[in-house]
Design a protein around this motif. Structure first.
Motif, PDB file in Angstrom:
ATOM      1  N   UNK A  51     -16.579  21.221  26.772  1.00 13.56           N
ATOM      2  CA  UNK A  51     -17.328  19.990  27.059  1.00 13.56           C
ATOM      3  C   UNK A  51     -18.818  20.292  27.190  1.00 13.56           C
ATOM      4  N   UNK A  52     -19.146  21.385  27.872  1.00 18.26           N
ATOM      5  CA  UNK A  52     -20.561  21.767  28.032  1.00 18.26           C
ATOM      6  C   UNK A  52     -21.199  22.086  26.685  1.00 18.26           C
ATOM      7  N   UNK A  53     -20.474  22.809  25.830  1.00 19.69           N
ATOM      8  CA  UNK A  53     -21.012  23.191  24.530  1.00 19.69           C
ATOM      9  C   UNK A  53     -21.254  21.965  23.643  1.00 19.69           C
ATOM     10  N   UNK A  54     -20.296  21.038  23.623  1.00 13.63           N
ATOM     11  CA  UNK A  54     -20.452  19.837  22.806  1.00 13.63           C
ATOM     12  C   UNK A  54     -21.589  18.973  23.354  1.00 13.63           C
ATOM     13  N   UNK A  55     -21.687  18.884  24.677  1.00  9.95           N
ATOM     14  CA  UNK A  55     -22.762  18.104  25.288  1.00  9.95           C
ATOM     15  C   UNK A  55     -24.129  18.655  24.900  1.00  9.95           C
ATOM     16  N   UNK A  56     -24.244  19.964  24.847  1.00 11.58           N
ATOM     17  CA  UNK A  56     -25.514  20.595  24.503  1.00 11.58           C
ATOM     18  C   UNK A  56     -25.860  20.432  23.021  1.00 11.58           C
ATOM     19  N   UNK A  57     -24.853  20.567  22.155  1.00 14.82           N
ATOM     20  CA  UNK A  57     -25.116  20.579  20.715  1.00 14.82           C
ATOM     21  C   UNK A  57     -25.008  19.211  20.042  1.00 14.82           C
ATOM     22  N   UNK A  58     -24.245  18.290  20.648  1.00 14.48           N
ATOM     23  CA  UNK A  58     -23.984  17.018  19.982  1.00 14.48           C
ATOM     24  C   UNK A  58     -24.226  15.814  20.888  1.00 14.48           C
ATOM     25  N   UNK A  59     -23.944  15.965  22.162  1.00  9.96           N
ATOM     26  CA  UNK A  59     -24.048  14.855  23.102  1.00  9.96           C
ATOM     27  C   UNK A  59     -22.738  14.666  23.834  1.00  9.96           C
ATOM     28  N   UNK A  60     -22.696  13.662  24.691  1.00  9.48           N
ATOM     29  CA  UNK A  60     -21.480  13.400  25.464  1.00  9.48           C
ATOM     30  C   UNK A  60     -20.315  13.118  24.536  1.00  9.48           C
ATOM     31  N   UNK A  61     -19.168  13.737  24.817  1.00  9.56           N
ATOM     32  CA  UNK A  61     -18.003  13.626  23.939  1.00  9.56           C
ATOM     33  C   UNK A  61     -16.907  12.765  24.552  1.00  9.56           C
ATOM     34  N   UNK A  62     -17.267  11.867  25.444  1.00 11.49           N
ATOM     35  CA  UNK A  62     -16.242  11.022  26.027  1.00 11.49           C
ATOM     36  C   UNK A  62     -16.810   9.972  26.949  1.00 11.49           C
ATOM     37  N   UNK A  63     -15.914   9.084  27.389  1.00 12.32           N
ATOM     38  CA  UNK A  63     -16.234   8.055  28.365  1.00 12.32           C
ATOM     39  C   UNK A  63     -15.132   8.035  29.424  1.00 12.32           C
ATOM     40  N   UNK A  64     -15.516   7.776  30.666  1.00 12.12           N
ATOM     41  CA  UNK A  64     -14.588   7.784  31.795  1.00 12.12           C
ATOM     42  C   UNK A  64     -14.681   6.445  32.507  1.00 12.12           C
ATOM     43  N   UNK A  65     -13.529   5.849  32.830  1.00 14.82           N
ATOM     44  CA  UNK A  65     -13.490   4.624  33.624  1.00 14.82           C
ATOM     45  C   UNK A  65     -13.400   5.014  35.092  1.00 14.82           C
ATOM     46  N   UNK A  66     -14.364   4.535  35.882  1.00 11.05           N
ATOM     47  CA  UNK A  66     -14.375   4.785  37.319  1.00 11.05           C
ATOM     48  C   UNK A  66     -14.056   3.484  38.040  1.00 11.05           C
ATOM     49  N   UNK A  67     -13.059   3.549  38.907  1.00 11.14           N
ATOM     50  CA  UNK A  67     -12.692   2.414  39.752  1.00 11.14           C
ATOM     51  C   UNK A  67     -13.004   2.813  41.189  1.00 11.14           C
ATOM     52  N   UNK A  69     -15.439   4.707  41.955  1.00 10.03           N
ATOM     53  CA  UNK A  69     -15.782   6.122  41.761  1.00 10.03           C
ATOM     54  C   UNK A  69     -14.565   7.024  41.570  1.00 10.03           C
ATOM     55  N   UNK A  70     -13.407   6.445  41.351  1.00  7.27           N
ATOM     56  CA  UNK A  70     -12.190   7.233  41.100  1.00  7.27           C
ATOM     57  C   UNK A  70     -11.820   7.101  39.627  1.00  7.27           C
ATOM     58  N   UNK A  71     -11.698   8.219  38.879  1.00 10.49           N
ATOM     59  CA  UNK A  71     -11.342   8.125  37.461  1.00 10.49           C
ATOM     60  C   UNK A  71      -9.934   7.566  37.263  1.00 10.49           C
ATOM     61  N   UNK A  72      -9.837   6.520  36.429  1.00  7.87           N
ATOM     62  CA  UNK A  72      -8.530   5.917  36.152  1.00  7.87           C
ATOM     63  C   UNK A  72      -8.264   5.855  34.644  1.00  7.87           C
ATOM     64  N   UNK A  73      -9.143   6.393  33.829  1.00  7.15           N
ATOM     65  CA  UNK A  73      -8.935   6.414  32.385  1.00  7.15           C
ATOM     66  C   UNK A  73     -10.083   7.125  31.695  1.00  7.15           C
ATOM     67  N   UNK A  74      -9.818   7.607  30.489  1.00 11.15           N
ATOM     68  CA  UNK A  74     -10.872   8.280  29.741  1.00 11.15           C
ATOM     69  C   UNK A  74     -10.511   8.357  28.270  1.00 11.15           C
ATOM     70  N   UNK A  75     -11.545   8.557  27.447  1.00 12.47           N
ATOM     71  CA  UNK A  75     -11.379   8.801  26.031  1.00 12.47           C
ATOM     72  C   UNK A  75     -12.256   9.997  25.680  1.00 12.47           C
ATOM     73  N   UNK A  76     -11.763  10.871  24.816  1.00 13.30           N
ATOM     74  CA  UNK A  76     -12.494  12.062  24.385  1.00 13.30           C
ATOM     75  C   UNK A  76     -12.580  12.031  22.864  1.00 13.30           C
ATOM     76  N   UNK A  77     -13.771  12.360  22.330  1.00  8.01           N
ATOM     77  CA  UNK A  77     -13.967  12.330  20.886  1.00  8.01           C
ATOM     78  C   UNK A  77     -15.074  13.310  20.515  1.00  8.01           C
TER      79      UNK A  77
END
Length: 243
Positions: A51-67, A69-77
């Motif tokens: 995740x750190x490597x992709x964030x540095x070279x390409x950008x954020x690789x996902x989205x997280x749903x916070x309810x 402030x508690x994660x209840x879902x996510x997508x990674x790409x």
């Protein structure tokens, strides 16, 4: 209750529930993933490093749903070049003009609330804003959630992908490769913006109408001016009749 969708970062990775937060089946080659099968701590380290490597070279690789402030879902790409584990699917490789959706997970307590659709929409919006990509692809799942060794159950169901805008790109009885074209999303956005501009042109400020009092004041002046013109015409020099 406050719900928001935020970018995936290495710090949020540790708090993510579900089976994908420490899975490296996508991020490693089959040989490396097999070596880490029985070492959960090392898998977690590898996932965070990816995740750190992709964030540095390409950008954020996902989205997280916070309810609250508690994660209840996510997508990674990520771009397919950064996802070596995708080669294990029988319907690979992913198209070079597409980004690969790898993991999509929603907590059981929040299913049915449309969070999966919202995550896909945020993914598509992110790629449209970045530019340079024509589509999102994903390996869907049909039938029972069975997997080859090393695969988790978080690969999106094919019927869900179809409902949110994906179409089958390459058929397979278990793992069809599916594709959502970003151009259709761009056309839809352009049409909406054009419709808004047309509405702005049609809805104009109303023209002020003179009040009755003002109309009453101006009418006598108009009549007086007309009478004066008539009188001046009758009293032109040389036009007066002799008695």
């Amino acid at each position: 209750m406050t719900r928001r969708i935020v970018p995936l970062t290495p710090d949020r990775l540790a708090a993510m529930p579900g089976p994908c937060s420490t899975c490296v089946a996508w991020e490693c080659t089959p040989a490396d993933a097999g070596r880490l099968d029985h070492d959960a701590e090392q898998r977690s380290v590898e996932k965070r490093a990816w995740v750190s490597s992709v964030l540095r070279d390409w950008g954020s690789c996902g989205r997280v749903v916070l309810d609250d402030d508690r994660p209840v879902g996510y997508v990674v790409y990520a771009p397919p070049a950064l996802v070596p584990g995708a080669d294990r699917f029988p319907t690979s490789p992913v198209s070079p003009d597409a980004v690969l959706l790898t993991n999509l997970w929603v907590a059981r307590s929040h299913t049915g609330a449309g969070l999966g659709r919202q995550l896909v929409q945020h993914l598509a919006r992110d790629l449209v804003e970045r530019g340079g990509y024509r589509a999102v692809e994903a390996f869907g799942t049909t039938g029972p959630l069975t997997r080859a060794p090393g695969w988790s159950s978080c690969t999106p169901p094919a019927d869900f992908l179809a409902r949110v805008g994906f179409a089958t790109q390459r058929e397979h009885p278990l793992h069809p490769r599916m594709r959502m074209d970003l151009r259709s999303l761009l056309r839809w956005r352009d049409e909406v913006e054009a419709a808004v501009e047309r509405l702005r042109g049609v809805v104009r400020p109303p023209v002020p109408v003179p009040s009755p009092a003002r109309t009453h004041e101006t009418r006598p002046a108009v009549r007086r001016d007309a009478s004066a013109r008539v009188l001046r015409g009758r009293l032109r020099p040389g036009s007066r009749r002799a008695p």
